[in-house]
Motif scaffolding. Sequence first.
Motif, mmCIF file in Angstrom:
data_model
loop_
_atom_site.group_PDB
_atom_site.id
_atom_site.type_symbol
_atom_site.label_atom_id
_atom_site.label_comp_id
_atom_site.label_asym_id
_atom_site.label_seq_id
_atom_site.Cartn_x
_atom_site.Cartn_y
_atom_site.Cartn_z
ATOM 1 N N SER A 195 0.791 -1.051 -0.029
ATOM 2 C CA SER A 195 0.147 0.161 -0.019
ATOM 3 C C SER A 195 1.040 1.347 -0.173
ATOM 4 O O SER A 195 1.432 1.665 1.074
ATOM 5 C CB SER A 195 -0.921 0.218 1.466
ATOM 6 O OG SER A 195 -1.615 1.362 1.381
ATOM 7 N N SER A 196 0.977 2.012 -1.139
ATOM 8 C CA SER A 196 1.716 3.282 -1.089
ATOM 9 C C SER A 196 1.231 4.408 0.026
ATOM 10 O O SER A 196 1.973 5.089 0.362
ATOM 11 C CB SER A 196 1.366 3.730 -2.588
ATOM 12 O OG SER A 196 0.058 4.254 -3.225
ATOM 13 N N VAL A 197 -0.192 4.085 0.437
ATOM 14 C CA VAL A 197 -0.612 5.113 1.176
ATOM 15 C C VAL A 197 0.205 4.935 2.560
ATOM 16 O O VAL A 197 0.307 5.956 3.346
ATOM 17 C CB VAL A 197 -2.127 5.002 1.328
ATOM 18 C CG1 VAL A 197 -2.720 5.717 2.301
ATOM 19 C CG2 VAL A 197 -2.919 5.243 0.092
ATOM 20 N N VAL A 198 -0.103 3.646 2.987
ATOM 21 C CA VAL A 198 0.679 3.607 4.387
ATOM 22 C C VAL A 198 2.018 3.700 4.336
ATOM 23 O O VAL A 198 2.708 4.241 5.420
ATOM 24 C CB VAL A 198 0.202 2.212 4.846
ATOM 25 C CG1 VAL A 198 1.068 1.118 4.262
ATOM 26 C CG2 VAL A 198 0.311 2.019 6.328
ATOM 27 N N ILE A 199 2.647 3.407 3.270
ATOM 28 C CA ILE A 199 4.241 3.721 3.280
ATOM 29 C C ILE A 199 4.518 5.088 3.225
ATOM 30 O O ILE A 199 5.504 5.576 4.017
ATOM 31 C CB ILE A 199 4.725 3.295 2.000
ATOM 32 C CG1 ILE A 199 4.843 1.797 1.939
ATOM 33 C CG2 ILE A 199 6.093 3.744 1.756
ATOM 34 C CD1 ILE A 199 5.501 0.908 3.186
ATOM 35 N N LYS A 200 3.444 5.937 2.583
ATOM 36 C CA LYS A 200 3.754 7.379 2.651
ATOM 37 C C LYS A 200 3.706 7.923 3.904
ATOM 38 O O LYS A 200 4.449 8.745 4.592
ATOM 39 C CB LYS A 200 2.814 8.323 1.749
ATOM 40 C CG LYS A 200 2.940 9.580 1.675
ATOM 41 C CD LYS A 200 1.988 10.277 0.608
ATOM 42 C CE LYS A 200 2.183 11.798 0.533
ATOM 43 N NZ LYS A 200 1.024 12.366 -0.583
ATOM 44 N N ARG A 201 2.804 7.420 4.827
ATOM 45 C CA ARG A 201 2.164 8.059 6.071
ATOM 46 C C ARG A 201 3.581 7.551 7.231
ATOM 47 O O ARG A 201 3.500 8.398 8.191
ATOM 48 C CB ARG A 201 0.732 7.325 6.493
ATOM 49 C CG ARG A 201 -0.382 8.023 5.625
ATOM 50 C CD ARG A 201 -1.598 7.938 6.241
ATOM 51 N NE ARG A 201 -1.883 8.594 7.608
ATOM 52 C CZ ARG A 201 -2.624 8.585 8.239
ATOM 53 N NH1 ARG A 201 -3.596 7.345 8.369
ATOM 54 N NH2 ARG A 201 -2.873 9.215 9.523
ATOM 55 N N GLN A 202 3.601 6.245 6.959
ATOM 56 C CA GLN A 202 4.825 5.951 7.879
ATOM 57 C C GLN A 202 5.934 6.394 7.659
ATOM 58 O O GLN A 202 6.923 6.713 8.758
ATOM 59 C CB GLN A 202 4.764 4.128 7.893
ATOM 60 C CG GLN A 202 3.439 3.568 8.186
ATOM 61 C CD GLN A 202 3.332 3.451 9.737
ATOM 62 O OE1 GLN A 202 3.002 4.637 10.233
ATOM 63 N NE2 GLN A 202 3.926 2.600 10.459
ATOM 64 N N ARG A 203 6.425 6.818 6.604
ATOM 65 C CA ARG A 203 7.616 7.515 6.225
ATOM 66 C C ARG A 203 7.610 8.865 7.095
ATOM 67 O O ARG A 203 8.569 9.500 7.685
ATOM 68 C CB ARG A 203 7.994 7.613 4.842
ATOM 69 C CG ARG A 203 8.409 6.724 4.034
ATOM 70 C CD ARG A 203 8.462 6.793 2.457
ATOM 71 N NE ARG A 203 9.253 5.870 1.937
ATOM 72 C CZ ARG A 203 9.267 5.706 0.504
ATOM 73 N NH1 ARG A 203 8.843 6.517 -0.103
ATOM 74 N NH2 ARG A 203 9.840 4.508 -0.097
#
Length: 218
Positions: free
Chosen positions: A98-106
Amino acid sequence: MPPSFGDLTYWNTRFSSEENFDWLVADFTILEPVLRELINGGKRFITARVDEDGKDGGKDGKGKTPQILHIGCGNSLLSFQLRELVETAIQIHNCDYSSVVIKRQRQREKELLQTGSFGRAGGREVQTIYPPHILAIHLAYLARPGCRWVVLSYSSSRFSDWEGEGMPQGLPQPGELWKMVKHEKIVQSPDPEDKVHRPPEMHHLYILERTGVELKEV
């Protein structure tokens, strides 16, 4: 209808608003001694290999320090708790499709740790092979002999059929690539504030070790 956990759209929508969620063993104190023992054992194993081969382990210490690949990290707090067990953040590699969670977690990682260890994994799924089987093969390409794979599951028989199930022509048996070294039951402590009687929540911890069986280049 229940949500489709195999649908990327479901996860992107969920992760866009959910702060964090841990599916298995939310109490890190249960996992910490197991993971710490594995990491310390990895240090000894790597030191022995370097001494034996007489070769440099690589730049930035990546070849001389244990590396942790956290697959399907989602928004679990485990991604950040692992940082307590290693010397530097570059030893941890969190991935999710999920690109969404990766962006938020970064972004969250930058705020908390000022580091970067999150990356997006490809989301292509093989339908004709039991998912843990194909995952085991993919991981085997990344792992040196002696590498440990730690798995948390609700299932008491997650790897019981590795030897018996036939694989498509050209694919190795996962049981030849990984051997089981530990299977432990973990019982979650009940919530003392919960007034309703509930059966104990049981999880299973598996530790597998990469064998010396080599794989052909693909």
